[in-house]
Write a protein that holds these residues in place. Structure first.
Motif, mmCIF file in Angstrom:
data_model
loop_
_atom_site.group_PDB
_atom_site.id
_atom_site.type_symbol
_atom_site.label_atom_id
_atom_site.label_comp_id
_atom_site.label_asym_id
_atom_site.label_seq_id
_atom_site.Cartn_x
_atom_site.Cartn_y
_atom_site.Cartn_z
ATOM 1 N N GLY A 125 0.805 -1.221 0.000
ATOM 2 C CA GLY A 125 0.000 0.000 0.000
ATOM 3 C C GLY A 125 0.832 1.262 0.000
ATOM 4 N N SER A 126 2.169 1.156 0.034
ATOM 5 C CA SER A 126 2.993 2.360 0.114
ATOM 6 C C SER A 126 3.165 3.047 -1.220
ATOM 7 C CB SER A 126 4.357 2.034 0.718
ATOM 8 O OG SER A 126 5.071 1.171 -0.131
ATOM 9 N N SER A 159 12.244 10.199 -1.727
ATOM 10 C CA SER A 159 13.490 10.649 -1.114
ATOM 11 C C SER A 159 13.163 11.497 0.115
ATOM 12 C CB SER A 159 14.353 11.428 -2.107
ATOM 13 O OG SER A 159 13.713 12.641 -2.491
ATOM 14 N N LEU A 160 14.137 11.589 0.974
ATOM 15 C CA LEU A 160 13.988 12.297 2.244
ATOM 16 C C LEU A 160 15.119 13.314 2.335
ATOM 17 C CD1 LEU A 160 12.356 11.995 4.981
ATOM 18 C CD2 LEU A 160 14.228 10.566 5.740
ATOM 19 N N ALA A 161 14.798 14.554 2.665
ATOM 20 C CA ALA A 161 15.809 15.585 2.861
ATOM 21 C C ALA A 161 15.751 16.027 4.317
ATOM 22 C CB ALA A 161 15.565 16.770 1.934
ATOM 23 N N LEU A 162 16.911 16.104 4.950
ATOM 24 C CA LEU A 162 16.973 16.448 6.364
ATOM 25 C C LEU A 162 17.878 17.645 6.602
ATOM 26 C CD1 LEU A 162 17.508 12.806 7.489
ATOM 27 C CD2 LEU A 162 15.556 14.162 8.172
ATOM 28 N N THR A 186 15.809 7.725 2.133
ATOM 29 C CA THR A 186 14.560 7.392 1.457
ATOM 30 C C THR A 186 13.525 7.026 2.518
ATOM 31 O OG1 THR A 186 15.199 5.072 1.196
ATOM 32 C CG2 THR A 186 15.713 6.567 -0.636
ATOM 33 N N TRP A 187 12.274 7.037 2.118
ATOM 34 C CA TRP A 187 11.206 6.710 3.048
ATOM 35 C C TRP A 187 10.049 6.051 2.298
ATOM 36 C CZ3 TRP A 187 6.188 8.854 3.157
ATOM 37 C CH2 TRP A 187 5.959 9.827 2.174
ATOM 38 N N LYS A 188 9.286 5.279 3.036
ATOM 39 C CA LYS A 188 8.040 4.684 2.563
ATOM 40 C C LYS A 188 7.089 4.659 3.752
ATOM 41 C CE LYS A 188 9.819 1.760 -1.095
ATOM 42 N NZ LYS A 188 9.164 2.354 -2.236
ATOM 43 N N ALA A 189 5.830 4.891 3.475
ATOM 44 C CA ALA A 189 4.831 4.862 4.540
ATOM 45 C C ALA A 189 3.550 4.229 4.016
ATOM 46 C CB ALA A 189 4.550 6.270 5.049
ATOM 47 N N ARG A 190 2.792 3.706 4.947
ATOM 48 C CA ARG A 190 1.485 3.140 4.640
ATOM 49 C C ARG A 190 0.534 3.602 5.731
ATOM 50 N NH1 ARG A 190 -1.294 -1.512 6.249
ATOM 51 N NH2 ARG A 190 0.540 -2.244 7.337
ATOM 52 N N GLU A 191 -0.549 4.234 5.313
ATOM 53 C CA GLU A 191 -1.536 4.688 6.291
ATOM 54 C C GLU A 191 -2.349 3.501 6.772
ATOM 55 O OE1 GLU A 191 -3.711 8.333 5.518
ATOM 56 O OE2 GLU A 191 -2.112 8.970 4.165
ATOM 57 N N THR A 192 -2.479 3.401 8.087
ATOM 58 C CA THR A 192 -3.279 2.334 8.690
ATOM 59 C C THR A 192 -4.505 2.903 9.392
ATOM 60 O OG1 THR A 192 -1.926 2.421 10.691
ATOM 61 C CG2 THR A 192 -1.296 0.813 9.006
ATOM 62 N N GLY A 193 -4.583 4.193 9.447
ATOM 63 C CA GLY A 193 -5.701 4.889 10.061
ATOM 64 C C GLY A 193 -5.737 6.289 9.509
ATOM 65 N N GLN A 194 -6.644 7.109 10.053
ATOM 66 C CA GLN A 194 -6.736 8.478 9.584
ATOM 67 C C GLN A 194 -5.503 9.247 10.044
ATOM 68 O OE1 GLN A 194 -10.328 10.470 10.611
ATOM 69 N NE2 GLN A 194 -9.866 12.251 9.368
ATOM 70 N N ALA A 241 -2.382 8.399 10.139
ATOM 71 C CA ALA A 241 -1.473 7.594 10.953
ATOM 72 C C ALA A 241 -1.098 6.346 10.168
ATOM 73 C CB ALA A 241 -2.139 7.193 12.271
ATOM 74 N N GLY A 242 0.059 5.784 10.509
ATOM 75 C CA GLY A 242 0.449 4.560 9.827
ATOM 76 C C GLY A 242 1.833 4.097 10.201
ATOM 77 N N THR A 243 2.357 3.213 9.353
ATOM 78 C CA THR A 243 3.703 2.692 9.545
ATOM 79 C C THR A 243 4.645 3.425 8.610
ATOM 80 O OG1 THR A 243 3.275 0.941 7.947
ATOM 81 C CG2 THR A 243 2.900 0.415 10.272
ATOM 82 N N ILE A 244 5.905 3.493 9.003
ATOM 83 C CA ILE A 244 6.895 4.204 8.210
ATOM 84 C C ILE A 244 8.226 3.462 8.259
ATOM 85 C CG2 ILE A 244 7.605 5.743 10.101
ATOM 86 C CD1 ILE A 244 7.790 7.992 7.929
ATOM 87 N N VAL A 245 8.929 3.487 7.136
ATOM 88 C CA VAL A 245 10.277 2.928 7.051
ATOM 89 C C VAL A 245 11.168 4.032 6.507
ATOM 90 C CG1 VAL A 245 11.758 1.236 5.916
ATOM 91 C CG2 VAL A 245 9.457 0.580 6.650
ATOM 92 N N ILE A 246 12.225 4.344 7.233
ATOM 93 C CA ILE A 246 13.198 5.360 6.820
ATOM 94 C C ILE A 246 14.552 4.681 6.694
ATOM 95 C CG2 ILE A 246 14.371 7.503 7.475
ATOM 96 C CD1 ILE A 246 11.762 8.347 8.881
ATOM 97 N N SER A 247 15.228 4.927 5.578
ATOM 98 C CA SER A 247 16.530 4.312 5.338
ATOM 99 C C SER A 247 17.592 4.923 6.257
ATOM 100 C CB SER A 247 16.951 4.554 3.883
ATOM 101 O OG SER A 247 17.282 5.929 3.689
ATOM 102 N N GLU A 248 18.766 4.336 6.211
ATOM 103 C CA GLU A 248 19.914 4.958 6.865
ATOM 104 C C GLU A 248 20.099 6.337 6.244
ATOM 105 O OE1 GLU A 248 21.792 3.820 9.469
ATOM 106 O OE2 GLU A 248 20.330 2.204 9.555
ATOM 107 N N VAL A 249 20.554 7.290 7.035
ATOM 108 C CA VAL A 249 20.718 8.664 6.579
ATOM 109 C C VAL A 249 22.186 8.907 6.247
ATOM 110 C CG1 VAL A 249 20.535 11.086 7.275
ATOM 111 C CG2 VAL A 249 18.751 9.456 7.950
#
Length: 160
Positions: free
Chosen positions: A34-35, A77-80, A90-98, A100-108
């Motif tokens: 779903g991401s 991509s992710l900029a910090l 990099t990042w990926k997320a999946r909403e599991t609620g309104q 809100a959700g799960t997130i995966v962030i790579s090494e920076v």
């Protein structure tokens, strides 16, 4: 063995190899089902305002907030902003609620200049890859990213 039988066997093997390769590629990328759809985070930027762990709650002063930033680009991509350093990942997320959700962030990966204290750039670049959940609080619009032992609270940067 007939030519048709050999061609069928070769075709089956090719499909199995392609499916196996695709599964490995998705696993290596930290794919979340779903991401591939936009989430509330796509195309947004945030300033770090607070860090909470088991021992302390640290609220950043306004000048520090503006130097500790995160941007979730639409391309994954992710900029910090890591105080006086800059980071990428990099990042990926999946909403599991309104909102809100799960997130995966790579090494920076980041520049490594020595920033004057107080600085939270190293904490942010080390802690975000351990993130697992996110939520946006309905009462104040704050983004909360949770890792195993730290809560990062961000305030949205409005389009200028």
């Amino acid at each position: 063995m007939s030519a048709l039988f050999r061609a069928t066997k070769t075709s089956q093997r090719a499909r199995m190899l392609a499916a196996s390769g695709a599964a490995l590629a998705l696993a290596a990328c930290g794919y979340l089902p779903g991401s591939d759809r936009d989430t509330v985070l796509h195309g947004t930027s945030w300033n770090l305002v607070q860090i909470e762990n088991q021992a302390t709650v640290t609220r950043l002063q306004t000048a520090l907030q503006e130097r500790h930033t995160i941007t979730f680009n639409r391309d994954g991509s992710l900029a910090l902003g890591l105080d006086c350093n800059r980071g990428r990942g990099t990042w990926k997320a999946r909403e599991t609620g309104q909102q809100a959700g799960t997130i995966v962030i790579s090494e920076v990966s980041s520049t490594r200049a020595f920033c004057p204290e107080p600085s939270f750039g190293d904490d942010l670049s080390a802690g975000l890859p351990e993130a697992r959940d996110f939520s946006i609080a309905p009462q104040n619009g704050m983004l909360r990213i949770t890792s195993s032992d730290t809560l990062y609270v961000f305030e949205r940067v409005l389009d200028r």
